[in-house]
Design a protein around this motif. Structure first.
Motif, PDB file in Angstrom:
ATOM      1  N   THR A 168       0.829  -1.203   0.000  1.00  0.00           N
ATOM      2  CA  THR A 168       0.000   0.000   0.000  1.00  0.00           C
ATOM      3  C   THR A 168       0.864   1.253   0.000  1.00  0.00           C
ATOM      4  OG1 THR A 168      -1.826  -1.114   1.123  1.00  0.00           O
ATOM      5  CG2 THR A 168      -1.738   1.281   1.303  1.00  0.00           C
ATOM      6  N   ALA A 169       1.880   1.267   0.834  1.00  0.00           N
ATOM      7  CA  ALA A 169       2.770   2.431   0.915  1.00  0.00           C
ATOM      8  C   ALA A 169       3.437   2.711  -0.418  1.00  0.00           C
ATOM      9  CB  ALA A 169       3.817   2.201   1.998  1.00  0.00           C
ATOM     10  N   THR A 170       3.879   1.662  -1.096  1.00  0.00           N
ATOM     11  CA  THR A 170       4.533   1.833  -2.394  1.00  0.00           C
ATOM     12  C   THR A 170       3.601   2.499  -3.397  1.00  0.00           C
ATOM     13  OG1 THR A 170       5.993  -0.069  -2.035  1.00  0.00           O
ATOM     14  CG2 THR A 170       5.571   0.565  -4.327  1.00  0.00           C
ATOM     15  N   GLN A 171       2.337   2.107  -3.391  1.00  0.00           N
ATOM     16  CA  GLN A 171       1.375   2.671  -4.334  1.00  0.00           C
ATOM     17  C   GLN A 171       0.935   4.078  -3.942  1.00  0.00           C
ATOM     18  OE1 GLN A 171       0.383   1.258  -7.166  1.00  0.00           O
ATOM     19  NE2 GLN A 171       1.566  -0.619  -6.840  1.00  0.00           N
ATOM     20  N   ALA A 172       0.904   4.372  -2.634  1.00  0.00           N
ATOM     21  CA  ALA A 172       0.268   5.601  -2.162  1.00  0.00           C
ATOM     22  C   ALA A 172       1.205   6.799  -2.068  1.00  0.00           C
ATOM     23  CB  ALA A 172      -0.368   5.349  -0.797  1.00  0.00           C
ATOM     24  N   VAL A 173       2.511   6.588  -2.089  1.00  0.00           N
ATOM     25  CA  VAL A 173       3.444   7.699  -1.935  1.00  0.00           C
ATOM     26  C   VAL A 173       3.637   8.398  -3.289  1.00  0.00           C
ATOM     27  CG1 VAL A 173       5.508   6.262  -2.319  1.00  0.00           C
ATOM     28  CG2 VAL A 173       5.674   8.370  -0.958  1.00  0.00           C
ATOM     29  N   ARG A 174       3.829   9.693  -3.248  1.00  0.00           N
ATOM     30  CA  ARG A 174       3.966  10.468  -4.486  1.00  0.00           C
ATOM     31  C   ARG A 174       5.338  10.257  -5.121  1.00  0.00           C
ATOM     32  NH1 ARG A 174       7.458  14.728  -3.986  1.00  0.00           N
ATOM     33  NH2 ARG A 174       7.685  15.746  -1.938  1.00  0.00           N
ATOM     34  N   ILE A 175       5.467  10.671  -6.367  1.00  0.00           N
ATOM     35  CA  ILE A 175       6.766  10.692  -7.031  1.00  0.00           C
ATOM     36  C   ILE A 175       7.711  11.601  -6.245  1.00  0.00           C
ATOM     37  CG2 ILE A 175       7.991  11.448  -9.121  1.00  0.00           C
ATOM     38  CD1 ILE A 175       5.506  10.596 -10.703  1.00  0.00           C
ATOM     39  N   ARG A 176       8.914  11.136  -6.010  1.00  0.00           N
ATOM     40  CA  ARG A 176       9.936  11.818  -5.212  1.00  0.00           C
ATOM     41  C   ARG A 176       9.500  12.012  -3.766  1.00  0.00           C
ATOM     42  NH1 ARG A 176      13.976  14.385  -7.946  1.00  0.00           N
ATOM     43  NH2 ARG A 176      15.021  14.288  -5.913  1.00  0.00           N
ATOM     44  N   GLY A 177       8.585  11.171  -3.310  1.00  0.00           N
ATOM     45  CA  GLY A 177       8.149  11.232  -1.914  1.00  0.00           C
ATOM     46  C   GLY A 177       9.047  10.398  -1.024  1.00  0.00           C
ATOM     47  N   ARG A 178       8.615  10.257   0.241  1.00  0.00           N
ATOM     48  CA  ARG A 178       9.396   9.518   1.234  1.00  0.00           C
ATOM     49  C   ARG A 178       8.548   8.378   1.785  1.00  0.00           C
ATOM     50  NH1 ARG A 178      13.920  12.277   3.028  1.00  0.00           N
ATOM     51  NH2 ARG A 178      13.875  11.313   5.103  1.00  0.00           N
ATOM     52  N   LEU A 179       9.121   7.178   1.783  1.00  0.00           N
ATOM     53  CA  LEU A 179       8.471   5.994   2.320  1.00  0.00           C
ATOM     54  C   LEU A 179       9.247   5.578   3.573  1.00  0.00           C
ATOM     55  CD1 LEU A 179       7.287   2.887   0.263  1.00  0.00           C
ATOM     56  CD2 LEU A 179       8.049   2.745   2.621  1.00  0.00           C
ATOM     57  N   ILE A 180       8.586   5.610   4.712  1.00  0.00           N
ATOM     58  CA  ILE A 180       9.223   5.320   5.989  1.00  0.00           C
ATOM     59  C   ILE A 180       8.785   3.941   6.461  1.00  0.00           C
ATOM     60  CG2 ILE A 180       9.677   6.160   8.313  1.00  0.00           C
ATOM     61  CD1 ILE A 180      10.380   8.139   6.003  1.00  0.00           C
ATOM     62  N   VAL A 181       9.733   3.028   6.592  1.00  0.00           N
ATOM     63  CA  VAL A 181       9.440   1.683   7.083  1.00  0.00           C
ATOM     64  C   VAL A 181       9.711   1.675   8.579  1.00  0.00           C
ATOM     65  CG1 VAL A 181       9.927  -0.779   6.885  1.00  0.00           C
ATOM     66  CG2 VAL A 181      10.114   0.699   4.861  1.00  0.00           C
ATOM     67  N   PHE A 182       8.629   1.737   9.352  1.00  0.00           N
ATOM     68  CA  PHE A 182       8.756   1.698  10.807  1.00  0.00           C
ATOM     69  C   PHE A 182       8.282   0.375  11.383  1.00  0.00           C
ATOM     70  CE2 PHE A 182       7.164   2.388  15.118  1.00  0.00           C
ATOM     71  CZ  PHE A 182       8.321   2.859  15.716  1.00  0.00           C
ATOM     72  N   GLY A 183       7.382  -0.307  10.723  1.00  0.00           N
ATOM     73  CA  GLY A 183       6.869  -1.575  11.240  1.00  0.00           C
ATOM     74  C   GLY A 183       7.990  -2.558  11.508  1.00  0.00           C
ATOM     75  N   TYR A 184       7.856  -3.322  12.586  1.00  0.00           N
ATOM     76  CA  TYR A 184       8.875  -4.300  12.960  1.00  0.00           C
ATOM     77  C   TYR A 184       8.574  -5.603  12.230  1.00  0.00           C
ATOM     78  CZ  TYR A 184      12.215  -6.788  15.910  1.00  0.00           C
ATOM     79  OH  TYR A 184      13.287  -7.517  16.358  1.00  0.00           O
ATOM     80  N   HIS A 185       9.312  -5.871  11.163  1.00  0.00           N
ATOM     81  CA  HIS A 185       9.040  -7.022  10.297  1.00  0.00           C
ATOM     82  C   HIS A 185       9.760  -8.255  10.826  1.00  0.00           C
ATOM     83  CE1 HIS A 185       6.911  -4.930   6.993  1.00  0.00           C
ATOM     84  NE2 HIS A 185       7.536  -3.881   7.519  1.00  0.00           N
ATOM     85  N   GLN A 186       8.975  -9.294  11.114  1.00  0.00           N
ATOM     86  CA  GLN A 186       9.488 -10.523  11.702  1.00  0.00           C
ATOM     87  C   GLN A 186       9.014 -11.727  10.888  1.00  0.00           C
ATOM     88  OE1 GLN A 186       9.206 -10.390  16.249  1.00  0.00           O
ATOM     89  NE2 GLN A 186       7.552  -8.989  15.684  1.00  0.00           N
ATOM     90  N   HIS A 187       9.690 -12.846  11.112  1.00  0.00           N
ATOM     91  CA  HIS A 187       9.248 -14.146  10.589  1.00  0.00           C
ATOM     92  C   HIS A 187       9.174 -14.164   9.060  1.00  0.00           C
ATOM     93  CE1 HIS A 187       8.565 -14.855  14.730  1.00  0.00           C
ATOM     94  NE2 HIS A 187       7.408 -14.234  14.810  1.00  0.00           N
ATOM     95  N   GLY A 188      10.315 -14.102   8.424  1.00  0.00           N
ATOM     96  CA  GLY A 188      10.341 -14.275   6.984  1.00  0.00           C
ATOM     97  C   GLY A 188      10.679 -13.010   6.227  1.00  0.00           C
ATOM     98  N   THR A 189      10.845 -13.175   4.916  1.00  0.00           N
ATOM     99  CA  THR A 189      11.254 -12.074   4.057  1.00  0.00           C
ATOM    100  C   THR A 189      10.046 -11.264   3.596  1.00  0.00           C
ATOM    101  OG1 THR A 189      11.133 -13.500   2.103  1.00  0.00           O
ATOM    102  CG2 THR A 189      13.254 -13.390   3.253  1.00  0.00           C
TER     103      THR A 189
END
Length: 316
Positions: free
Chosen positions: A217-238
């Protein structure tokens, strides 16, 4: 004294252990509250977890200094503090270096002063690059997302769009001042964000869930030249990303978790100043309280997320 430790998959128990003594430069703190962190939930729920010895844990602790070690300079017995620690905060007492403690105002309840997660959220907000007038989309409004939402407003965001799948989280976002909320169970969140921004996308999108769908969702929703911040703690797999879109949009992507203790402390000090001044609200983000003897029940609730669940706090 009582202290909780993980002994196996889905199994946390309370032990009687010796009360620690503060070493040189350390504080002995009587713990009053310790928040349950989602990172610990991942360890508790890991069927492959194995340890020959109990693993004493808990890192979102606050309490009262009861004794100081030789050479301490800043604190004295009776000081109210929040802590940065990995030494086992689910305990009646803990000894920590004094540089990992921050004083609290007398008017701040201990359960509000969960220093480590507040520091994480403030650091993420600082690294987000939000500028005055930005439109910010926040995907995930749990305890941490609720803190980041407030931080985004303090940074100058003029419009905040909050996305979640739980009604209690959407209601929390409304209470904290989100301008629009999107129920991702009912709507395509990326399409709604694009509609709300006249097809442009959000200036900053903050992913705060730790799930693949939120990254998409974040990839689709951010504008061109925008900023995508990954804060979620990703666990258990790739996780997978659409690198073609990231390339084409020319995104700035920030992984907003800190692992530097000094960075943690900067965030905690910032958070405590905001909490002390009333600019940061924590009480609406807390929902469930458990005494230390019921810590196993607390972990079960955090995993099952019954209606109304946002954050569990262990009390002493």
């Amino acid at each position: 004294m009582k202290a909780a430790a993980l002994v196996g998959p889905g199994d946390v128990r309370v032990f009687e252990i010796a009360k620690p003594k503060p070493g040189p430069g350390e504080l002995l703190v009587k713990i009053e509250a310790c928040g349950l962190c989602s990172s610990e939930l991942g360890m508790w729920n890991n069927p492959r977890f194995s340890s020959k010895q109990p693993v004493f844990f808990g890192h979102e602790a606050s309490g009262v200094v009861v004794e100081t070690g030789e050479g301490t300079e800043t604190f004295r017995a009776g000081d109210r503090v929040t802590l940065f620690t990995d030494r086992g905060g689910y305990a009646e007492y803990i000894a920590v270096p004094e540089q990992w403690a921050v004083k609290l105002g007398d008017h701040i309840p201990f359960d509000w002063a969960l220093g480590e997660p507040i520091g994480c959220a403030m650091n993420a907000t600082a690294r987000s690059g939000i500028e005055v007038g930005d439109t910010v989309a926040l995907i995930g409004v749990g305890f941490m997302g609720g803190l980041i939402l407030q931080g985004a407003r303090l940074k100058g965001a003029s419009r905040i769009i909050a996305v979640d799948t739980r009604e209690e989280s959407l209601e929390l976002a409304r209470k904290l001042g989100a301008d629009e909320v999107i129920d991702a169970r009912k709507d395509n969140a990326a399409e709604r964000i694009l509609d709300l921004t006249e097809g442009r996308g959000a200036d900053v999108v903050i992913e705060a869930t730790g799930h693949q769908a939120a990254l998409d969702t974040a990839t689709q929703a951010v504008r061109i030249r925008g900023r995508l911040i990954v804060f979620g703690y990703h666990q258990h797999g790739t996780r997978t990303i659409d690198m073609q879109i990231w390339n084409w949009k020319g995104l700035d992507v920030i992984n907003a978790h800190e692992r530097d203790p000094e960075a943690y402390m900067r965030g905690i000090r910032t958070g405590m100043r905001l909490l002390n001044s009333g600019q940061l609200l924590v009480e609406p983000l807390l929902s469930h309280y458990y005494p230390i003897d019921d810590i196993q029940e607390a972990f079960q609730a955090a995993m099952q997320k019954p209606h109304g669940f946002l954050k569990a706090v262990i009390t002493f």
